[in-house]
Motif scaffolding. Structure first.
Motif, PDB file in Angstrom:
ATOM      1  N   THR A  34       1.747  -2.185  -8.061  1.00 45.18           N
ATOM      2  CA  THR A  34       1.151  -3.688  -9.282  1.00 45.18           C
ATOM      3  C   THR A  34       3.302  -4.194  -9.617  1.00 45.18           C
ATOM      4  OG1 THR A  34       1.754  -2.414 -11.169  1.00 45.18           O
ATOM      5  CG2 THR A  34      -0.451  -2.929 -10.327  1.00 45.18           C
ATOM      6  N   SER A  35       3.875  -3.548  -9.416  1.00 38.61           N
ATOM      7  CA  SER A  35       5.279  -4.420  -9.577  1.00 38.61           C
ATOM      8  C   SER A  35       5.296  -5.096  -8.439  1.00 38.61           C
ATOM      9  CB  SER A  35       6.077  -3.379  -9.934  1.00 38.61           C
ATOM     10  OG  SER A  35       6.066  -2.867 -11.081  1.00 38.61           O
ATOM     11  N   ILE A  36       4.708  -4.302  -7.006  1.00 36.25           N
ATOM     12  CA  ILE A  36       5.545  -5.408  -5.885  1.00 36.25           C
ATOM     13  C   ILE A  36       4.478  -6.394  -5.999  1.00 36.25           C
ATOM     14  CG2 ILE A  36       5.106  -4.369  -3.415  1.00 36.25           C
ATOM     15  CD1 ILE A  36       5.542  -1.841  -4.536  1.00 36.25           C
ATOM     16  N   LEU A  37       3.418  -6.513  -5.863  1.00 38.43           N
ATOM     17  CA  LEU A  37       2.623  -7.286  -5.729  1.00 38.43           C
ATOM     18  C   LEU A  37       2.554  -8.561  -7.082  1.00 38.43           C
ATOM     19  CD1 LEU A  37      -1.336  -5.036  -5.631  1.00 38.43           C
ATOM     20  CD2 LEU A  37       0.771  -6.354  -3.935  1.00 38.43           C
ATOM     21  N   PHE A  38       3.450  -8.485  -8.002  1.00 36.23           N
ATOM     22  CA  PHE A  38       3.896  -9.621  -9.244  1.00 36.23           C
ATOM     23  C   PHE A  38       4.784 -10.004  -8.541  1.00 36.23           C
ATOM     24  CE2 PHE A  38      -0.008  -6.829 -12.043  1.00 36.23           C
ATOM     25  CZ  PHE A  38       0.193  -8.844 -12.220  1.00 36.23           C
ATOM     26  N   ASP A  40       5.354 -11.114  -5.597  1.00 38.29           N
ATOM     27  CA  ASP A  40       4.740 -11.987  -4.544  1.00 38.29           C
ATOM     28  C   ASP A  40       3.961 -12.173  -4.799  1.00 38.29           C
ATOM     29  OD1 ASP A  40       7.702 -10.851  -2.691  1.00 38.29           O
ATOM     30  OD2 ASP A  40       5.723  -9.506  -2.373  1.00 38.29           O
ATOM     31  N   GLY A  41       2.886 -12.677  -5.870  1.00 39.58           N
ATOM     32  CA  GLY A  41       1.984 -12.970  -5.823  1.00 39.58           C
ATOM     33  C   GLY A  41       1.806 -14.231  -7.398  1.00 39.58           C
ATOM     34  N   TYR A  42       2.873 -13.520  -8.301  1.00 36.53           N
ATOM     35  CA  TYR A  42       3.056 -14.691  -9.696  1.00 36.53           C
ATOM     36  C   TYR A  42       1.230 -13.658 -10.201  1.00 36.53           C
ATOM     37  CZ  TYR A  42       7.168 -16.673  -7.717  1.00 36.53           C
ATOM     38  OH  TYR A  42       8.379 -16.895  -6.984  1.00 36.53           O
ATOM     39  N   ASN A  43       1.057 -14.434 -10.668  1.00 31.35           N
ATOM     40  CA  ASN A  43       0.015 -14.702 -11.442  1.00 31.35           C
ATOM     41  C   ASN A  43      -1.703 -14.610 -10.525  1.00 31.35           C
ATOM     42  OD1 ASN A  43      -0.086 -17.584 -11.191  1.00 31.35           O
ATOM     43  ND2 ASN A  43      -1.536 -17.874 -12.235  1.00 31.35           N
ATOM     44  N   ALA A  44      -1.222 -14.865  -9.442  1.00 31.18           N
ATOM     45  CA  ALA A  44      -2.456 -14.565  -8.489  1.00 31.18           C
ATOM     46  C   ALA A  44      -2.555 -13.405  -7.433  1.00 31.18           C
ATOM     47  CB  ALA A  44      -2.199 -16.420  -7.243  1.00 31.18           C
ATOM     48  N   ALA A  45      -1.393 -12.351  -7.926  1.00 32.07           N
ATOM     49  CA  ALA A  45      -1.529 -11.390  -7.414  1.00 32.07           C
ATOM     50  C   ALA A  45      -2.380 -10.830  -7.388  1.00 32.07           C
ATOM     51  CB  ALA A  45      -0.034 -10.134  -7.954  1.00 32.07           C
ATOM     52  N   TRP A  46      -3.549 -10.928  -8.220  1.00 35.62           N
ATOM     53  CA  TRP A  46      -4.606 -10.087  -7.615  1.00 35.62           C
ATOM     54  C   TRP A  46      -5.301 -10.896  -6.501  1.00 35.62           C
ATOM     55  CZ3 TRP A  46      -9.191 -13.436  -7.573  1.00 35.62           C
ATOM     56  CH2 TRP A  46      -9.389 -14.545  -8.025  1.00 35.62           C
ATOM     57  N   MET A  47      -5.334 -12.026  -5.648  1.00 36.19           N
ATOM     58  CA  MET A  47      -5.779 -12.035  -4.481  1.00 36.19           C
ATOM     59  C   MET A  47      -5.282 -11.014  -3.356  1.00 36.19           C
ATOM     60  SD  MET A  47      -7.133 -16.213  -4.777  1.00 36.19           S
ATOM     61  CE  MET A  47      -5.897 -16.605  -4.930  1.00 36.19           C
ATOM     62  N   ILE A  48      -3.856 -10.510  -3.727  1.00 41.17           N
ATOM     63  CA  ILE A  48      -3.279 -10.443  -2.458  1.00 41.17           C
ATOM     64  C   ILE A  48      -4.015  -9.227  -1.854  1.00 41.17           C
ATOM     65  CG2 ILE A  48      -0.743  -9.163  -2.065  1.00 41.17           C
ATOM     66  CD1 ILE A  48       0.303  -9.872  -3.818  1.00 41.17           C
ATOM     67  N   PRO A  49      -4.586  -8.372  -2.780  1.00 47.20           N
ATOM     68  CA  PRO A  49      -6.082  -7.102  -2.433  1.00 47.20           C
ATOM     69  C   PRO A  49      -6.735  -7.387  -1.459  1.00 47.20           C
ATOM     70  CG  PRO A  49      -4.972  -6.827  -4.193  1.00 47.20           C
ATOM     71  CD  PRO A  49      -4.740  -8.300  -4.272  1.00 47.20           C
ATOM     72  N   ILE A  50      -7.533  -8.910  -1.857  1.00 47.06           N
ATOM     73  CA  ILE A  50      -8.420  -9.116  -0.896  1.00 47.06           C
ATOM     74  C   ILE A  50      -8.847  -9.329   0.043  1.00 47.06           C
ATOM     75  CG2 ILE A  50      -9.974 -11.526  -1.061  1.00 47.06           C
ATOM     76  CD1 ILE A  50      -9.778 -10.824  -4.277  1.00 47.06           C
ATOM     77  N   VAL A  51      -7.108 -10.395   0.774  1.00 48.76           N
ATOM     78  CA  VAL A  51      -6.539 -10.660   1.414  1.00 48.76           C
ATOM     79  C   VAL A  51      -5.844  -9.559   2.266  1.00 48.76           C
ATOM     80  CG1 VAL A  51      -4.771 -12.134   2.728  1.00 48.76           C
ATOM     81  CG2 VAL A  51      -5.908 -13.256   0.858  1.00 48.76           C
ATOM     82  N   ASP A 187       1.444 -18.084   0.403  1.00 52.22           N
ATOM     83  CA  ASP A 187       2.155 -17.291  -0.112  1.00 52.22           C
ATOM     84  C   ASP A 187       1.739 -15.921   0.221  1.00 52.22           C
ATOM     85  OD1 ASP A 187       4.595 -18.045   0.076  1.00 52.22           O
ATOM     86  OD2 ASP A 187       5.507 -18.755  -2.123  1.00 52.22           O
ATOM     87  N   ILE A 188       0.476 -16.538  -0.918  1.00 51.57           N
ATOM     88  CA  ILE A 188      -0.860 -15.327  -1.327  1.00 51.57           C
ATOM     89  C   ILE A 188      -1.294 -14.757   0.505  1.00 51.57           C
ATOM     90  CG2 ILE A 188      -3.372 -14.595  -1.724  1.00 51.57           C
ATOM     91  CD1 ILE A 188      -1.528 -15.403  -4.149  1.00 51.57           C
ATOM     92  N   SER A 197      -1.023  -2.569   4.223  1.00 49.24           N
ATOM     93  CA  SER A 197       0.027  -0.552   4.879  1.00 49.24           C
ATOM     94  C   SER A 197      -0.274  -0.342   2.806  1.00 49.24           C
ATOM     95  CB  SER A 197       1.031  -1.033   4.398  1.00 49.24           C
ATOM     96  OG  SER A 197       2.299  -1.911   4.013  1.00 49.24           O
ATOM     97  N   ILE A 198      -0.477  -1.073   1.449  1.00 54.83           N
ATOM     98  CA  ILE A 198      -1.066  -0.879   0.779  1.00 54.83           C
ATOM     99  C   ILE A 198      -2.632   0.575   0.866  1.00 54.83           C
ATOM    100  CG2 ILE A 198      -1.718  -1.452  -1.792  1.00 54.83           C
ATOM    101  CD1 ILE A 198      -0.011  -3.324  -1.718  1.00 54.83           C
ATOM    102  N   PHE A 199      -2.488   0.274   1.788  1.00 56.93           N
ATOM    103  CA  PHE A 199      -4.159   0.224   2.035  1.00 56.93           C
ATOM    104  C   PHE A 199      -4.317   1.982   2.815  1.00 56.93           C
ATOM    105  CE2 PHE A 199      -5.259  -3.428  -0.502  1.00 56.93           C
ATOM    106  CZ  PHE A 199      -5.928  -2.333  -1.252  1.00 56.93           C
ATOM    107  N   ALA A 200      -3.427   1.191   3.808  1.00 58.89           N
ATOM    108  CA  ALA A 200      -3.071   2.223   4.900  1.00 58.89           C
ATOM    109  C   ALA A 200      -3.593   4.039   4.671  1.00 58.89           C
ATOM    110  CB  ALA A 200      -0.861   2.820   4.945  1.00 58.89           C
ATOM    111  N   ASP A 201      -4.007   4.655   3.738  1.00 55.67           N
ATOM    112  CA  ASP A 201      -4.169   5.329   3.506  1.00 55.67           C
ATOM    113  C   ASP A 201      -5.595   5.512   3.736  1.00 55.67           C
ATOM    114  OD1 ASP A 201      -2.855   4.635   0.910  1.00 55.67           O
ATOM    115  OD2 ASP A 201      -3.079   6.793   0.020  1.00 55.67           O
TER     116      ASP A 201
END
Length: 368
Positions: A34-38, A40-51, A187-188, A197-201
């Motif tokens: 979550t630190s990695i996502l925030f 780069d994504g600021y308050n919109a980090a929640w959209m990064i996993p969707i993209v 940026d998003i 790659s966060i979901f590379a599993d």
């Protein structure tokens, strides 16, 4: 009836496979990810996993189609079949290196969390040995046992998560997710692409295809659980923003562990974070058990070692050895991982899948 349907002894079904996927991936909403996502994504980090999922879902579906076409083959065997043994072995070794590196960095980050927040006086080697020791004990009993442990733990872990959400809901201010684009749409989208790659599993889980009771179990367990993971992941990122607000949320390293400090049940039941810590550790044991098993399977497949389970002990020791490298080296390596290797994997996985698909088409597929 396909060939996979004939396999059932020692294999896992959709329920076990789904529980493994959910417990493995959803715990990323509670660690450094979550630190990695925030960042780069600021308050919109929640959209990064969707993209990220929008970019990744196509290649994953193509990979599933190839696995179904080349029945009873795992990821490495599939690569060998389509690209040839020499090229397949090189790619397999690369995937082994990346998987091992991810396991080392992730496990060390968990030990850092436990050491800094809960047991600051306990030596790192003791905490690390306990994490890998328990994970090894689960892993050595095989995939079926890991699946059973995941299924048994799943309802308790998720019930505690639901209770956590209910208890902190009163402190959430949903309007804090605005402006919804955060640092900007460009940026998003860029971050979503280079962090898929966060979901590379999900890519590595294709190693287990021959270990599922049938193709339907793989498809059903994979798709449903991946969908649940995305919803849970996005919800927790929104929750963190709603609780901590930007820019504070960007300055916090351990969002989940800060969040559980909010948990109170009346005036007499405060400081309940230790209860959540116990359930969090159960999820961590299962996650690293599956990683140790997966790395051993990967090694065994590449080097033609049929009985790969004894390798789990050696893999556990290797992870411990690499993870105990000096702190500054681990920290620098972790920055290298976030800045360079995560984007590299994000590009490599789709390219590899499209390459397999293209070559398979040219060669006439599995029925040539």
């Amino acid at each position: 009836m396909d060939k996979l349907n004939d396999q059932s002894n020692g294999n896992i079904g959709a329920r076990e496979f789904g529980a493994i996927i959910i417990l493995t991936l959803s715990t990323k909403a509670t660690d450094f990810t979550t630190s990695i996502l925030f960042e780069d994504g600021y308050n919109a980090a929640w959209m990064i996993p969707i993209v990220s999922v929008l970019f990744l879902i196509g290649p994953l579906l193509i990979l599933y189609k190839l696995l179904k076409e080349y029945q009873s083959k795992n990821l490495i065997e599939l690569i060998n079949e389509i690209l040839g043994r020499k090229i397949g072995s090189l790619i397999g070794i690369l995937l082994l290196f990346l998987g091992l590196a991810a396991t080392v960095f992730d496990s060390r980050s968990y030990v850092e969390i436990v050491g800094r927040l809960y047991y600051p006086q306990t030596p790192t080697i003791v905490l690390y040995s306990m994490l890998l020791g328990v994970s090894f004990y689960i892993a050595k009993h095989g995939l079926e046992t890991i699946g059973r442990v995941a299924v048994l733990s799943f309802p308790y872990i998720k019930a505690m998560i639901v209770l956590l959400v209910v208890l902190v809901l009163k402190d959430v201010k949903w309007g804090r997710i605005f402006p919804i684009s955060g640092a900007g749409w460009t940026d998003i989208v860029q971050t979503g692409f280079f962090k898929q790659s966060i979901f590379a599993d999900m890519f590595y889980f294709s190693l287990f295809y021959p270990f599922l009771k049938n193709d339907k179990s793989f498809k059903k367990g994979g798709l449903i659980s991946f969908g649940i993971v995305i919803v849970e992941f996005v919800f927790f990122l929104i929750l963190y923003v709603g609780i901590f607000e930007y820019p504070t949320v960007q300055q916090i390293t351990f969002h989940f562990h800060e969040l559980i400090r909010y948990v109170e049940v009346g005036p007499y039941f405060t400081n309940l974070e230790i209860i959540y810590f116990i359930f969090w550790m159960v999820g961590a044991f299962i996650r690293f058990a599956i990683y140790l098993y997966m790395i051993s399977l990967l090694f065994g497949t590449i080097f033609k070692i049929k009985e790969f389970e004894p390798l789990i002990l050696s893999v556990s020791a290797l992870v411990l050895l690499l993870g105990m490298l000096p702190n500054n080296l681990v920290t620098n390596s972790y920055l290298l991982w976030n800045s360079y290797l995560l984007p590299t994997i994000s590009v490599t996985i789709p390219v590899l899948i499209f390459l397999l698909w293209g070559v398979s088409k040219i060669r006439g597929g599995a029925k040539r």
